[in-house]
Design an enzyme around this catalytic site. Structure first.
Site: not given
Ligand code: PGA
Length: 221
Positions: A97, A147, A206
């Site tokens: 990540h 991401e 989130g």
């Molecule tokens: P987010 O995070 O949905 O809060 O944007 C996604 C992630 O980091 O896996």
């Protein structure tokens, strides 16, 4: 109909009591019509025993994942949780990540070692990437979560069209693997991503912390 993966990444959030309340709330919802969906929740390690017991007792269609894995086997590695230990509780593991790459200096070499450990213990790695270069040398069968950095926790997701074209490129390199999109996914925008032909699911930070919102996301995929 393609199988949709909905993965919750709780990050470093929730006390045991909060985790328990989340599960209790989620268990009041109806999962009967959601059989083509694979729901995976990745809490902090400390919540795994309680969550596994709860999920089994209530027969919830939820699988457990973790957010990290030791790059080493069991042994003298203070503070690490290894694949053999994880396998007792979980089936999936988030690896690489961007928050780990940035805050814990994980490079591709460490990420690859982690993928190897996950494979060794029959855990499915969900390899997170923001740049196509990060998967170029991948040799194992894995899942990938695209991401983009700007979209994580910002409230500004990528466009579904761009995410689709990246997912397409990932499949050209690693086909046939499930590709997820992650970054500011909510119940309002999730469908736009999961209706794309090359996107097999979503990784949610989130918005997964609230049980009602998470359930609505599952429904709306
Ligand atoms: P987010 O995070 O949905 O809060 O944007 C996604 C992630 O980091 O896996």
């Amino acid at each position: 109909m393609k199988k949709i993966f909905i993965v919750a990444n709780w990050k470093s959030n929730k006390t045991q009591l909060e985790a328990q309340k989340w599960l209790q709330e989620l268990s009041t919802f109806n999962f009967q019509l959601l059989t083509s969906k694979e729901i995976i929740v990745c809490p902090s390690f400390i919540h795994l025993p309680l969550m596994k017991a709860f999920i089994e007792e209530k027969k919830l269609p939820i699988k457990l994942g973790v957010q990290n894995i030791s790059p080493f086997d069991e042994g003298a590695y203070t503070g690490e949780v290894n694949g053999k230990q994880i396998k007792e509780f979980a089936e999936f593991v988030l690896i690489g990540h961007s928050e780990r790459r940035k805050n814990f200096f994980e490079n591709d070499e460490i990420v690859n070692k982690k993928v190897e450990q996950a494979i060794k213990y029959d855990l499915t790695p969900i390899l997170c990437m923001s740049d196509i270069q990060q998967i170029k040398n991948e040799k194992f069968k894995i899942m990938v979560a695209y991401e983009p950095l700007f979209a994580i926790g910002s409230g500004i997701p990528d466009t579904p069209e761009n995410a689709e074209s990246i997912a397409d490129k990932i499949k050209e390199i690693l086909d046939p693997i499930p590709v997820l999109y992650g970054g500011s996914v909510t119940s309002k925008n999730v469908k736009k991503f999961t209706q794309m032909s090359n996107i097999d699911g979503v990784l949610i930070g989130g918005a997964s912390l609230d049980a009602q919102e998470f359930y609505t996301i599952i429904q709306n995929t």
